[in-house]
Write an enzyme that holds these catalytic residues in place. Structure first.
Site, PDB file in Angstrom:
ATOM      1  CG  ASP A   1       7.612   3.427   2.631  1.00 15.23           C
ATOM      2  OD1 ASP A   1       8.248   3.787   3.640  1.00 15.23           O
ATOM      3  OD2 ASP A   1       6.487   3.879   2.351  1.00 15.23           O
TER       4      ASP A   1
ATOM      5  CG  ASP B   1       3.767   3.868   7.811  1.00 15.13           C
ATOM      6  OD1 ASP B   1       2.854   3.880   8.638  1.00 15.13           O
ATOM      7  OD2 ASP B   1       4.974   3.709   8.125  1.00 15.13           O
TER       8      ASP B   1
ATOM      9  CG  ASP C   1       3.488   5.041  -0.285  1.00 17.67           C
ATOM     10  OD1 ASP C   1       4.511   4.881   0.412  1.00 17.67           O
ATOM     11  OD2 ASP C   1       2.430   5.535   0.160  1.00 17.67           O
TER      12      ASP C   1
END
Length: 216
Positions: A7, A9, A166
């Site tokens: 991922d 960001d 996250d």
């Protein structure tokens, strides 16, 4: 494993400072004081929806949301990489993956108009085997389509890719694609998040721990 996918960001790059900068610019334009980093940071993985929620208590069902979203995105585009940097340990991990001749890439819900300039400024675009943005496929995460596209671009099956994210939608997308996944605990986890319940293979606290899950 043949590839490691990230991922963007909150996992590969710490973009919260610039997302927060753009949000506080927008708040200033509307006569509001700046928000503290600690307030903004947990929402940084949730894009404009999360940031406008915390910044203006605006949600997609509000008639003002679309206009405010475009206003925010213009401000962010103008400040795409003032302070955004790879998280500590990420560059070392990427170098080690490359030394092992393992491919790596990005699967993000961030639109390509932000993803590609950011990756280029950070000198990561040409190193990545794939960059799958939020608008690359007809569906974004948590749909598995972006994960499947990334695996194909890396010349691997989903089972031969390891995904780091996250947010819960990251793990949902990986699970739906039958791709093993790790929770990046250094990312933008909210106090309400329950990452141990997301169904990931494990939760890691430093990028170097990724190497423990690549097999022999």
């Amino acid at each position: 494993m043949k590839a490691v996918l990230f991922d963007l960001d909150g996992t590969l790059v710490d973009t919260a400072p610039d997302l927060g900068y753009a949000l506080n610019l927008q708040r200033a334009q509307h006569g509001l004081p700046p928000l503290a980093d600690a307030v903004i940071r947990p929402q940084a993985s949730h894009g404009a929806r999360g940031l406008l929620g915390v910044g203006f208590d605006l949600h997609p069902d509000n008639p003002r949301f679309a206009h405010m979203r475009e206003e925010f995105l213009r401000l962010y585009a103008d400040n795409i990489c003032r302070h955004s940097r790879p998280f500590p340990g990420i560059l070392d991990l990427l170098a080690e993956l490359e030394a092992r001749q393992l491919k790596w890439g990005v699967v993000t819900n961030k639109p390509a108009r932000f993803t590609e300039p950011l990756m280029s400024v950070l000198d990561l675009a040409e190193r990545a085997a794939c960059i799958v943005s939020g608008d690359t496929c007809p569906q974004a995460k948590p749909h598995p389509a972006p994960m499947l596209a990334a695996a194909e671009l890396c010349g691997a099956t989903p089972a031969q890719c390891l995904y780091l994210g996250d947010a819960e939608r990251d793990i949902q997308a990986a699970s739906a694609a039958a791709m093993p996944a790790l929770v990046a605990a250094w990312g933008y986890l909210d106090a309400a998040d329950r990452p141990l319940n997301w169904g990931a293979h494990a939760q890691i606290h430093h990028p170097a721990e990724t190497l423990d899950y690549l097999g022999s």
